[in-house]
Scaffold this motif. Structure first.
Motif, PDB file in Angstrom:
ATOM      1  N   LEU A  85      15.523  53.239  32.108  1.00 41.03           N
ATOM      2  CA  LEU A  85      15.180  52.930  30.542  1.00 41.03           C
ATOM      3  C   LEU A  85      16.298  53.226  29.491  1.00 41.03           C
ATOM      4  N   LEU A  86      16.992  54.294  29.912  1.00 40.93           N
ATOM      5  CA  LEU A  86      18.123  54.583  28.958  1.00 40.93           C
ATOM      6  C   LEU A  86      19.054  53.552  28.963  1.00 40.93           C
ATOM      7  N   ALA A  88      27.688  55.797  24.533  1.00 39.14           N
ATOM      8  CA  ALA A  88      27.965  55.808  25.955  1.00 39.14           C
ATOM      9  C   ALA A  88      26.644  56.697  26.402  1.00 39.14           C
ATOM     10  N   LEU A  89      26.293  56.348  27.771  1.00 37.74           N
ATOM     11  CA  LEU A  89      25.492  56.817  28.603  1.00 37.74           C
ATOM     12  C   LEU A  89      26.117  57.464  29.886  1.00 37.74           C
ATOM     13  N   ILE A  90      26.391  58.664  29.932  1.00 33.29           N
ATOM     14  CA  ILE A  90      26.890  59.203  31.091  1.00 33.29           C
ATOM     15  C   ILE A  90      26.258  60.204  31.821  1.00 33.29           C
ATOM     16  N   ALA A  91      26.293  60.016  33.151  1.00 31.65           N
ATOM     17  CA  ALA A  91      25.456  60.839  33.939  1.00 31.65           C
ATOM     18  C   ALA A  91      26.067  60.970  35.446  1.00 31.65           C
ATOM     19  N   GLU A  92      25.812  61.971  36.127  1.00 34.69           N
ATOM     20  CA  GLU A  92      26.017  62.009  37.443  1.00 34.69           C
ATOM     21  C   GLU A  92      24.840  62.482  38.429  1.00 34.69           C
ATOM     22  N   GLU A  93      24.930  61.904  39.508  1.00 42.72           N
ATOM     23  CA  GLU A  93      23.713  62.183  40.489  1.00 42.72           C
ATOM     24  C   GLU A  93      23.851  63.596  41.105  1.00 42.72           C
ATOM     25  N   PHE A  94      23.188  64.615  40.776  1.00 41.65           N
ATOM     26  CA  PHE A  94      23.621  65.825  41.274  1.00 41.65           C
ATOM     27  C   PHE A  94      22.703  66.052  42.611  1.00 41.65           C
ATOM     28  N   LYS A  95      21.281  65.336  42.802  1.00 45.63           N
ATOM     29  CA  LYS A  95      20.829  65.321  44.098  1.00 45.63           C
ATOM     30  C   LYS A  95      20.097  63.950  43.922  1.00 45.63           C
ATOM     31  N   ARG A 148      31.547  57.700  18.376  1.00 37.46           N
ATOM     32  CA  ARG A 148      32.807  56.834  18.931  1.00 37.46           C
ATOM     33  C   ARG A 148      33.947  57.509  19.474  1.00 37.46           C
ATOM     34  N   ASN A 149      34.182  58.628  18.986  1.00 38.47           N
ATOM     35  CA  ASN A 149      35.317  59.566  19.641  1.00 38.47           C
ATOM     36  C   ASN A 149      34.949  60.063  21.028  1.00 38.47           C
ATOM     37  N   LEU A 150      33.672  60.354  21.377  1.00 37.36           N
ATOM     38  CA  LEU A 150      33.322  60.989  22.512  1.00 37.36           C
ATOM     39  C   LEU A 150      33.192  59.462  23.553  1.00 37.36           C
ATOM     40  N   THR A 151      32.635  58.404  23.011  1.00 35.37           N
ATOM     41  CA  THR A 151      32.674  57.213  23.620  1.00 35.37           C
ATOM     42  C   THR A 151      33.918  57.044  24.306  1.00 35.37           C
ATOM     43  N   ASN A 152      34.873  57.090  23.316  1.00 33.96           N
ATOM     44  CA  ASN A 152      36.406  56.760  23.571  1.00 33.96           C
ATOM     45  C   ASN A 152      36.839  57.450  24.839  1.00 33.96           C
ATOM     46  N   ARG A 153      36.628  58.923  24.348  1.00 40.32           N
ATOM     47  CA  ARG A 153      36.988  59.764  25.705  1.00 40.32           C
ATOM     48  C   ARG A 153      36.391  59.421  27.002  1.00 40.32           C
ATOM     49  N   ILE A 175      28.789  52.069  28.834  1.00 39.95           N
ATOM     50  CA  ILE A 175      29.402  51.896  27.531  1.00 39.95           C
ATOM     51  C   ILE A 175      29.272  50.631  26.618  1.00 39.95           C
ATOM     52  N   ALA A 176      29.084  50.944  25.346  1.00 41.27           N
ATOM     53  CA  ALA A 176      29.238  49.843  24.453  1.00 41.27           C
ATOM     54  C   ALA A 176      30.196  50.245  23.592  1.00 41.27           C
ATOM     55  N   ILE A 177      31.100  49.503  23.077  1.00 43.78           N
ATOM     56  CA  ILE A 177      32.186  49.964  22.255  1.00 43.78           C
ATOM     57  C   ILE A 177      32.658  48.760  21.450  1.00 43.78           C
ATOM     58  N   ALA A 178      32.886  49.075  19.969  1.00 44.21           N
ATOM     59  CA  ALA A 178      33.353  47.950  18.990  1.00 44.21           C
ATOM     60  C   ALA A 178      34.432  48.883  18.498  1.00 44.21           C
TER      61      ALA A 178
END
Length: 197
Positions: free
Chosen positions: A68-69, A158-165, A177-182, A149-152
């Protein structure tokens, strides 16, 4: 190459583990994610698809809510003119994950400036997509990540995740935008690729 991630260092780490751990945001209950996503469907012409409650959010959630996100973020390409403004970068842990949203990508990829699909060998094979480049992530250490990531030139999200289980994710959503760029920089360095943004 900067010291972003060593794929041999630990099975519990991903290239985004440190960034996720350092992220200061707020928790979102599963019910709110569902309600907010439903709201984006009811009001598709919002300035930004993701509701205010998603801006700068940290979460631990299920695969269902990650979908959904993701769709909420991807929909920015449909409703945020001018079209062909955003570069979209999407990482798929499994080919089956992409196959379940192939129709969505057939609709949104022509509306992007460029779409990059990152995943295992055979990703999107046999599917007719326009304006798309497919990038193999084998041995990159990204196999446990979920990234959209969608950037202009003037904005990004940005939607950033890791599968921990299995089927449980921790990560963050940001419209900074700065964090998205990172986040984009981490992807580019790990895959040793150029992505126009």
């Amino acid at each position: 190459m900067s010291k972003i991630y060593n794929s041999q260092s630990s099975n519990n780490l991903s290239p985004f583990t440190e960034l996720i751990s350092d992220f200061k945001g707020k928790n979102i209950p599963d019910e709110q994610i569902q309600a907010d996503y439903n709201n984006t469907l009811n009001y598709p012409n919002n300035y930004f698809v993701a509701p205010d409650s998603w801006h700068e959010c940290f979460y631990t959630t299920s695969r269902k809510n990650m979908l959904l996100l993701s769709k909420g973020l991807e929909n920015i390409l449909r409703i945020k003119p001018p079209f062909n403004k955003f570069v979209l970068i999407s990482l798929f842990q499994r080919i089956s994950n992409f196959n379940s949203v192939a129709e969505q990508y057939a609709t949104i990829s022509p509306l992007s400036k460029k779409t990059y699909l990152i995943g295992g060998k055979g990703l999107a094979q046999g599917i007719n997509l326009s304006n798309v480049e497919i990038i193999d992530f084998t041995n990159s250490g990204l196999e446990n990540n979920w990234v959209i990531i969608a950037i202009a030139n003037d904005e990004g999200c940005a939607l950033i995740a890791e599968e921990f289980k299995p089927s449980r994710y921790r990560g963050f959503f940001t419209t900074n935008r700065n964090l998205t760029n990172r986040c984009l920089h981490i992807i580019k360095e790990l895959l040793n690729i150029e992505i126009e943004s």
